[in-house]
Design an enzyme around this catalytic site. Structure first.
Site, mmCIF file in Angstrom:
data_model
loop_
_atom_site.group_PDB
_atom_site.id
_atom_site.type_symbol
_atom_site.label_atom_id
_atom_site.label_comp_id
_atom_site.label_asym_id
_atom_site.label_seq_id
_atom_site.Cartn_x
_atom_site.Cartn_y
_atom_site.Cartn_z
ATOM 1 N N ASN A 10 9.802 -6.202 -4.392
ATOM 2 C CA ASN A 10 8.370 -5.889 -4.345
ATOM 3 C C ASN A 10 8.240 -4.423 -3.942
ATOM 4 O O ASN A 10 8.508 -4.070 -2.807
ATOM 5 C CB ASN A 10 7.689 -6.800 -3.303
ATOM 6 C CG ASN A 10 6.247 -6.395 -3.044
ATOM 7 O OD1 ASN A 10 5.644 -5.671 -3.841
ATOM 8 N ND2 ASN A 10 5.690 -6.869 -1.939
ATOM 9 N N TRP A 11 7.850 -3.600 -4.911
ATOM 10 C CA TRP A 11 7.779 -2.157 -4.643
ATOM 11 C C TRP A 11 6.513 -1.765 -3.884
ATOM 12 O O TRP A 11 6.375 -0.610 -3.480
ATOM 13 C CB TRP A 11 7.837 -1.379 -5.956
ATOM 14 C CG TRP A 11 9.194 -1.364 -6.594
ATOM 15 C CD1 TRP A 11 10.359 -1.865 -6.078
ATOM 16 C CD2 TRP A 11 9.533 -0.798 -7.870
ATOM 17 N NE1 TRP A 11 11.395 -1.643 -6.951
ATOM 18 C CE2 TRP A 11 10.916 -0.990 -8.057
ATOM 19 C CE3 TRP A 11 8.803 -0.152 -8.871
ATOM 20 C CZ2 TRP A 11 11.577 -0.562 -9.206
ATOM 21 C CZ3 TRP A 11 9.456 0.278 -10.015
ATOM 22 C CH2 TRP A 11 10.835 0.076 -10.178
ATOM 23 N N LYS A 12 5.572 -2.678 -3.767
ATOM 24 C CA LYS A 12 4.294 -2.352 -3.109
ATOM 25 C C LYS A 12 3.692 -1.108 -3.786
ATOM 26 O O LYS A 12 3.827 -0.953 -4.993
ATOM 27 C CB LYS A 12 4.498 -2.180 -1.608
ATOM 28 C CG LYS A 12 5.306 -3.330 -1.000
ATOM 29 C CD LYS A 12 5.320 -3.334 0.481
ATOM 30 C CE LYS A 12 6.257 -4.417 0.958
ATOM 31 N NZ LYS A 12 6.138 -4.689 2.365
ATOM 32 N N HIS A 91 0.742 -12.565 -0.969
ATOM 33 C CA HIS A 91 1.602 -11.752 -0.099
ATOM 34 C C HIS A 91 0.854 -11.515 1.211
ATOM 35 O O HIS A 91 -0.370 -11.367 1.225
ATOM 36 C CB HIS A 91 1.941 -10.427 -0.793
ATOM 37 C CG HIS A 91 2.970 -9.637 -0.050
ATOM 38 N ND1 HIS A 91 2.640 -8.848 1.028
ATOM 39 C CD2 HIS A 91 4.318 -9.547 -0.202
ATOM 40 C CE1 HIS A 91 3.752 -8.294 1.497
ATOM 41 N NE2 HIS A 91 4.780 -8.708 0.775
ATOM 42 N N GLU A 93 0.432 -8.993 2.969
ATOM 43 C CA GLU A 93 -0.430 -7.793 3.003
ATOM 44 C C GLU A 93 -1.759 -8.082 2.308
ATOM 45 O O GLU A 93 -2.797 -7.560 2.707
ATOM 46 C CB GLU A 93 0.317 -6.600 2.378
ATOM 47 C CG GLU A 93 1.382 -6.085 3.338
ATOM 48 C CD GLU A 93 2.578 -5.431 2.690
ATOM 49 O OE1 GLU A 93 2.512 -5.047 1.509
ATOM 50 O OE2 GLU A 93 3.610 -5.312 3.385
ATOM 51 N N GLU A 161 7.861 -15.731 3.914
ATOM 52 C CA GLU A 161 7.942 -14.386 4.482
ATOM 53 C C GLU A 161 7.257 -14.379 5.844
ATOM 54 O O GLU A 161 6.024 -14.228 5.922
ATOM 55 C CB GLU A 161 7.241 -13.390 3.558
ATOM 56 C CG GLU A 161 7.881 -13.283 2.196
ATOM 57 C CD GLU A 161 7.659 -11.900 1.590
ATOM 58 O OE1 GLU A 161 8.651 -11.243 1.305
ATOM 59 O OE2 GLU A 161 6.503 -11.488 1.439
ATOM 60 N N GLY A 167 8.817 -5.456 6.774
ATOM 61 C CA GLY A 167 8.751 -4.012 6.972
ATOM 62 C C GLY A 167 8.980 -3.587 8.412
ATOM 63 O O GLY A 167 8.681 -2.459 8.788
ATOM 64 N N SER A 206 12.598 -7.867 5.687
ATOM 65 C CA SER A 206 13.673 -6.956 6.094
ATOM 66 C C SER A 206 15.050 -7.377 5.562
ATOM 67 O O SER A 206 16.051 -7.253 6.263
ATOM 68 C CB SER A 206 13.695 -6.793 7.617
ATOM 69 O OG SER A 206 12.481 -6.216 8.058
ATOM 70 N N GLY A 227 11.442 -5.970 0.024
ATOM 71 C CA GLY A 227 10.491 -4.865 -0.041
ATOM 72 C C GLY A 227 11.237 -3.537 -0.002
ATOM 73 O O GLY A 227 11.740 -3.054 -1.016
ATOM 74 N N GLY A 228 11.364 -2.960 1.190
ATOM 75 C CA GLY A 228 11.939 -1.622 1.360
ATOM 76 C C GLY A 228 13.268 -1.411 0.649
ATOM 77 O O GLY A 228 13.471 -0.384 -0.018
HETATM 78 C C1 PEP Z 1 7.856 -7.769 1.305
HETATM 79 O O1 PEP Z 1 6.993 -6.922 1.279
HETATM 80 O O2 PEP Z 1 7.718 -8.766 0.590
HETATM 81 C C2 PEP Z 1 9.012 -7.571 2.175
HETATM 82 C C3 PEP Z 1 9.786 -8.595 2.397
HETATM 83 O O3 PEP Z 1 9.224 -6.300 2.689
HETATM 84 P P1 PEP Z 1 10.513 -5.784 3.526
HETATM 85 O O4 PEP Z 1 11.732 -6.247 2.809
HETATM 86 O O5 PEP Z 1 10.375 -4.291 3.525
HETATM 87 O O6 PEP Z 1 10.412 -6.384 4.891
#
Ligand code: PEP
Length: 243
Positions: A10-12, A91, A93, A161, A167, A206, A227-228
């Protein structure tokens, strides 16, 4: 029957069209085995479609309506027409920064189904809810609303999640993930029978090359939503290899 592993990124709000192309050029063809999915920003979907090799693509959000006066929004059918096969729904967010409720999540799931997009529905508790001993109650409420709207006859995935792990660098332990996934699997089976036993449940929060294999070895963890660490081709590839 075991569930095919999934590695999803997920590039956001990162990677415009040119950066998306550079990412997929650097990633190259992905190793066979797991399903690999990337959710780029919607403006980068077309360049991702043109440059991704062996990667399925999705959007990060859709509107619940088919069309209309919703300035700035994207419909499920437009996303499909541009090359999305999947959509992230619910999600954290979207739930916490944009105020999306379980009812909104259900409406978007129905719209995704109508457009032929595979929903990847995210659920998870906040730190406050976890500390208050409300993990089960929160997951139960979120998964029930999602299952009510999902079609057992069409593919879907669920992503667990925990909000406190997204994040933040904090990761749930494999045992934490296994506990939450077992609860979700039980509800999915109860509601959707065999289909509920087959739909992948991804862990997200993470995930990095260093912890991906241990998390994916946990019971009922069928893959990861990243994500990251999905933003750089090298770390994303290392996670795919771990799968
Ligand atoms: C996400 O946004 O779905 C996520 C899991 O982010 P991260 O891996 O950066 O915690």
């Amino acid at each position: 029957m075991s569930v095919r592993r999934v590695v999803a990124g997920n590039w956001k709000m990162n990677h415009g069209p040119a950066e998306a192309r550079r990412f997929f050029d650097a990633l190259g063809a992905v190793p066979s085995g797991p399903r690999v999915v990337v959710f780029p920003p919607v403006v980068s979907l077309a360049s991702s479609v043109a440059s991704a090799q062996g990667v399925e693509l999705g959007v990060q959000n859709i509107h619940a309506a088919e069309s209309g006066a919703f300035t700035g929004e994207t419909s499920a059918s437009m996303a499909r027409e541009t090359g999305a096969a999947l959509v992230l729904i619910g999600h954290s967010e979207r739930r916490h920064l944009f105020g999306e409720s379980d009812a909104d999540v259900a409406a978007k799931i129905r719209r995704a189904r109508a457009a032929g997009l595979e929903p990847c529905v995210c659920v998870g508790e906040t730190l406050e809810q976890r500390r208050a001993g409300r993990l089960e109650e929160v997951l139960e409420t979120q998964i029930s609303a999602a299952l009510e709207a999902l079609d057992p006859g069409a593919p879907y995935m669920i992503a667990y999640e925990p909000v406190w792990a997204i994040g933040t660098g904090e990761t749930a332990t494999p045992a934490d993930a296994a506990q939450a996934h077992a609860l979700l699997r039980e509800r999915m089976r109860a509601r959707h029978g065999e289909a509920g036993g087959q739909a992948p449940i991804l862990y997200g929060g993470s995930v990095k090359p260093a912890n991906a294999a241990d998390l994916m070895d946990a019971d009922e963890v069928d893959g990861v939503l990243v994500g990251g660490a999905s933003l750089a081709a090298e770390s994303f590839r290392a996670i795919i290899e771990a799968a």
